[in-house]
Write an enzyme that holds these catalytic residues in place. Structure first.
Site, PDB file in Angstrom:
ATOM      1  N   GLY A 239      30.207  47.970  45.431  1.00 36.77           N
ATOM      2  CA  GLY A 239      30.323  46.663  46.079  1.00 36.77           C
ATOM      3  C   GLY A 239      29.523  45.532  45.492  1.00 36.77           C
ATOM      4  O   GLY A 239      29.724  44.378  45.883  1.00 36.77           O
ATOM      5  N   GLU A 275      28.673  53.990  43.722  1.00 39.98           N
ATOM      6  CA  GLU A 275      30.080  53.965  43.288  1.00 39.98           C
ATOM      7  C   GLU A 275      30.492  52.568  42.845  1.00 39.98           C
ATOM      8  O   GLU A 275      31.391  51.960  43.428  1.00 39.98           O
ATOM      9  CB  GLU A 275      30.992  54.385  44.453  1.00 39.98           C
ATOM     10  CG  GLU A 275      30.690  55.728  45.066  1.00 39.98           C
ATOM     11  CD  GLU A 275      31.437  55.930  46.398  1.00 39.98           C
ATOM     12  OE1 GLU A 275      32.010  54.957  46.938  1.00 39.98           O
ATOM     13  OE2 GLU A 275      31.443  57.062  46.879  1.00 39.98           O
ATOM     14  N   GLY A 277      32.434  49.732  40.897  1.00 39.29           N
ATOM     15  CA  GLY A 277      33.666  49.610  40.127  1.00 39.29           C
ATOM     16  C   GLY A 277      33.677  48.270  39.425  1.00 39.29           C
ATOM     17  O   GLY A 277      33.607  48.159  38.203  1.00 39.29           O
ATOM     18  N   ARG A 278      33.709  47.209  40.248  1.00 45.68           N
ATOM     19  CA  ARG A 278      33.868  45.855  39.727  1.00 45.68           C
ATOM     20  C   ARG A 278      32.778  45.467  38.732  1.00 45.68           C
ATOM     21  O   ARG A 278      33.045  44.885  37.698  1.00 45.68           O
ATOM     22  CB  ARG A 278      33.858  44.873  40.896  1.00 45.68           C
ATOM     23  CG  ARG A 278      34.252  43.462  40.514  1.00 45.68           C
ATOM     24  CD  ARG A 278      34.002  42.501  41.672  1.00 45.68           C
ATOM     25  NE  ARG A 278      34.548  42.927  42.923  1.00 45.68           N
ATOM     26  CZ  ARG A 278      35.747  42.580  43.398  1.00 45.68           C
ATOM     27  NH1 ARG A 278      36.510  41.780  42.704  1.00 45.68           N
ATOM     28  NH2 ARG A 278      36.163  43.029  44.559  1.00 45.68           N
ATOM     29  N   TYR A 318      43.900  37.304  47.136  1.00 48.35           N
ATOM     30  CA  TYR A 318      42.567  37.036  47.717  1.00 48.35           C
ATOM     31  C   TYR A 318      42.108  35.610  47.464  1.00 48.35           C
ATOM     32  O   TYR A 318      40.916  35.327  47.615  1.00 48.35           O
ATOM     33  CB  TYR A 318      41.515  37.969  47.103  1.00 48.35           C
ATOM     34  CG  TYR A 318      41.886  39.417  47.001  1.00 48.35           C
ATOM     35  CD1 TYR A 318      41.940  40.229  48.142  1.00 48.35           C
ATOM     36  CD2 TYR A 318      42.170  39.994  45.770  1.00 48.35           C
ATOM     37  CE1 TYR A 318      42.280  41.563  48.036  1.00 48.35           C
ATOM     38  CE2 TYR A 318      42.501  41.337  45.662  1.00 48.35           C
ATOM     39  CZ  TYR A 318      42.562  42.101  46.806  1.00 48.35           C
ATOM     40  OH  TYR A 318      42.891  43.420  46.706  1.00 48.35           O
ATOM     41  N   CYS A 346      59.415  34.013  40.586  1.00 45.24           N
ATOM     42  CA  CYS A 346      60.089  33.087  41.511  1.00 45.24           C
ATOM     43  C   CYS A 346      59.452  33.065  42.898  1.00 45.24           C
ATOM     44  O   CYS A 346      60.091  33.434  43.887  1.00 45.24           O
ATOM     45  CB  CYS A 346      61.548  33.478  41.623  1.00 45.24           C
ATOM     46  SG  CYS A 346      62.297  33.588  40.016  1.00 45.24           S
ATOM     47  N   TYR A 375      40.369  45.536  38.945  1.00 43.28           N
ATOM     48  CA  TYR A 375      41.450  45.233  39.881  1.00 43.28           C
ATOM     49  C   TYR A 375      42.476  44.284  39.261  1.00 43.28           C
ATOM     50  O   TYR A 375      43.061  43.450  39.937  1.00 43.28           O
ATOM     51  CB  TYR A 375      40.887  44.680  41.207  1.00 43.28           C
ATOM     52  CG  TYR A 375      39.820  45.592  41.792  1.00 43.28           C
ATOM     53  CD1 TYR A 375      40.170  46.840  42.290  1.00 43.28           C
ATOM     54  CD2 TYR A 375      38.471  45.227  41.802  1.00 43.28           C
ATOM     55  CE1 TYR A 375      39.200  47.709  42.798  1.00 43.28           C
ATOM     56  CE2 TYR A 375      37.500  46.080  42.303  1.00 43.28           C
ATOM     57  CZ  TYR A 375      37.866  47.314  42.800  1.00 43.28           C
ATOM     58  OH  TYR A 375      36.910  48.166  43.294  1.00 43.28           O
TER      59      TYR A 375
HETATM   60  N1  LLP Z   1      33.610  52.940  46.858  1.00 47.25           N
HETATM   61  C1  LLP Z   1      34.565  52.787  47.793  1.00 47.25           C
HETATM   62  C2  LLP Z   1      34.673  53.755  48.873  1.00 47.25           C
HETATM   63  C3  LLP Z   1      35.446  51.677  47.736  1.00 47.25           C
HETATM   64  O1  LLP Z   1      36.378  51.522  48.674  1.00 47.25           O
HETATM   65  C4  LLP Z   1      35.316  50.742  46.678  1.00 47.25           C
HETATM   66  C5  LLP Z   1      36.214  49.592  46.573  1.00 47.25           C
HETATM   67  C6  LLP Z   1      34.313  50.961  45.717  1.00 47.25           C
HETATM   68  C7  LLP Z   1      33.479  52.065  45.848  1.00 47.25           C
HETATM   69  C8  LLP Z   1      34.096  50.029  44.564  1.00 47.25           C
HETATM   70  O2  LLP Z   1      33.715  48.773  44.964  1.00 47.25           O
HETATM   71  P1  LLP Z   1      33.307  47.689  43.853  1.00 47.25           P
HETATM   72  O3  LLP Z   1      31.999  48.150  43.229  1.00 47.25           O
HETATM   73  O4  LLP Z   1      34.384  47.644  42.856  1.00 47.25           O
HETATM   74  O5  LLP Z   1      33.161  46.437  44.606  1.00 47.25           O
HETATM   75  N2  LLP Z   1      41.231  44.867  44.965  1.00 47.25           N
HETATM   76  C9  LLP Z   1      40.076  44.142  45.462  1.00 47.25           C
HETATM   77  C10 LLP Z   1      38.860  45.037  45.604  1.00 47.25           C
HETATM   78  C11 LLP Z   1      39.084  46.249  46.477  1.00 47.25           C
HETATM   79  C12 LLP Z   1      37.881  47.130  46.612  1.00 47.25           C
HETATM   80  C13 LLP Z   1      38.227  48.393  47.297  1.00 47.25           C
HETATM   81  N3  LLP Z   1      37.170  49.368  47.391  1.00 47.25           N
HETATM   82  C14 LLP Z   1      39.807  42.950  44.540  1.00 47.25           C
HETATM   83  O6  LLP Z   1      40.557  42.735  43.595  1.00 47.25           O
HETATM   84  O7  LLP Z   1      38.875  42.194  44.781  1.00 47.25           O
END
Ligand code: LLP
Length: 421
Positions: A239, A275, A277-278, A318, A346, A375
């Site tokens: 997150g 965890e 990701g982003r 978003y 379109c 994403y």
């Molecule tokens: N762990 C869990 C349980 C999650 O649901 C998520 C993201 C992460 C880790 C990773 O979070 P991050 O570090 O990436 O913030 N599609 C959306 C973002 C959806 C995130 C869903 N869960 C966007 O494009 O902003």
């Protein structure tokens, strides 16, 4: 910091001119930098250095096997949310013992797949799911390692569609009921309770919500230990946000985040998992697109690109902001132009930016969407029968296509006609 910089008047990905890749691959395409991926993983790994830990990359952010293998080889674990992601991580060479399985609705088949192939832990999201994992583990004659995801009822102060830690969200069990759910888990056969899991949302730009959640987890750890549970691992989710605009945003750094973790839960002696990701993939990828037309509207000028909402859904979904810059570096004194930047799909929703000021560009010019690594490709679709765009990776002065553009025949021939037609 990333590795997409202007050099000699043109945007480079590490040591490769982006225009050279465009000439070889054709626009639009996603482009990832190995050095940026590794740097971001390393920042987290270093930030948690004082504690036993594993950084489990949330592969939902960008799941090409070349990305997974780059990170896996550097020591990352993986956070997966489906059987498909689990198999993809395995295919990229990640050991089951380094894969955590999150996700709100794990099916029996997915649980069986992971228990058979090896799994570090399941992050359990509900009591019915916990019972299913118990049943499947018993049927296979194994113990399933689990944490239970608690919902701490904390406001992550992020976009509503990506906030997960409030009681109205579908995620986890209410922290107020944790003791009874852990008591049931301890009694169920085939489960080995090892820890607690929490994840409150994505693109968090302040530490305070993390702090509130982790303090609650620390308190719960003590309570559950007093109840006799062996809590040895804390999965603190992902997150941490990234800067999408160059200027005014300065989200906390992984070092600050690591220090916060140490301060809130470090004394418990648990193994820490996170965890992200982003933050690992986001600024490690750009989307490269070509201007098809510049169209004069009544009171505005449209930049019509060859990339569209099906390639990058974040602005439509978003209201996300992505910096869009010319691949050819503008001269220092260039006056900006104002555009509505759109794709060819379109729908009016196929708009990347309205009233955006950027250096002027013309037909045939290349532009790059920054911070599109997370994403981006994973959320793309073939809407309007537009082929999924290629993914390319650079490593120093080399580049490779890591997912080719499918041909129209490949796409069209996937349909099968029923016998009656
Ligand atoms: N762990 C869990 C349980 C999650 O649901 C998520 C993201 C992460 C880790 C990773 O979070 P991050 O570090 O990436 O913030 N599609 C959306 C973002 C959806 C995130 C869903 N869960 C966007 O494009 O902003």
């Amino acid at each position: 910091m990333d590795h997409f910089l202007y050099r000699n008047g043109s945007l480079h990905a590490e040591d490769v001119p982006v225009s050279e890749i465009a000439a070889a691959v054709g626009a639009p395409f996603y482009l990832y930098s190995t050095a940026t991926l590794l740097r971001h993983f390393q920042l987290f790994d270093d930030a948690l250095e004082p504690m036993p830990h594993l950084v489990c990359y949330a592969m939902k952010a960008a799941s090409n096997q070349a990305i997974l293998k780059t990170l896996g080889d550097a020591g990352a674990g993986m956070d997966v949310v489906s059987g498909g992601e689990y198999l993809r991580a395995k295919a990229a060479g990640v050991a089951g013992e380094k894969i955590v399985f999150s996700g709100v609705g794990k099916t029996r088949d997915e649980v069986r797949l992971a228990l058979t192939g090896g799994i570090r832990q399941f992050n359990v999201e509900s009591e019915p799911e916990m019972r299913v994992i118990s049943e499947v583990a018993v049927s296979l004659g194994v113990d399933a390692p689990i944490t239970i995801r608690v919902n701490p009822d904390v406001d992550a102060k992020t976009h509503a569609k990506i906030a997960t830690g409030k009681s109205e969200n579908k995620f986890g069990i209410p922290i107020s009921r944790a003791r009874e759910v852990y008591a049931e888990a301890a009694k169920l056969p085939g489960l080995k309770v090892i820890g607690i899991d929490v994840h409150i949302g994505s693109q968090l730009t302040e530490l305070a919500p993390f702090e509130a959640a982790y303090l609650k987890v620390a308190e719960l750890t003590e309570i559950l230990r007093a109840d006799g549970h062996d809590i040895t691992r804390l999965d603190l989710g992902g997150g941490l946000g990234i800067p999408y605009t160059r200027s005014n945003e300065a989200p906390p750094l992984p070092t600050d985040y690591g220090a916060l973790i140490q301060r809130t839960v470090g004394h418990l002696g648990c193994e820490i998992e996170i965890e992200p990701g982003r933050l690992i993939a986001g600024n490690a990828g750009i989307l490269v697109s070509r201007v098809i037309y510049v169209k004069e509207g009544e009171d505005r000028r449209f930049l019509i690109l060859d990339a569209a909402m099906n390639d990058l859904i974040r602005p439509a979904m978003y209201d996300a902001y992505h910096d869009i810059i010319p691949v050819q570096e503008p001269a220092a004194a260039t006056e900006p132009a104002t555009y509505d930047i759109v794709g060819p799909v379109c729908e009016s929703g196929d708009t990347f930016a309205k009233g955006r000021e950027m250096p002027p560009v013309g037909e045939g010019d290349l532009v790059a969407f920054r911070s599109a690594g997370a994403y981006g490709a994973v959320m793309s679709s073939e809407y309007n029968t537009r082929p999924l765009i290629p993914e390319v990776m650079v490593h120093g002065d080399q580049f490779a296509v890591i997912r080719p553009r499918p041909t129209f025949d490949e796409i069209i021939n996937r349909d099968t006609l029923p016998a009656w037609l």
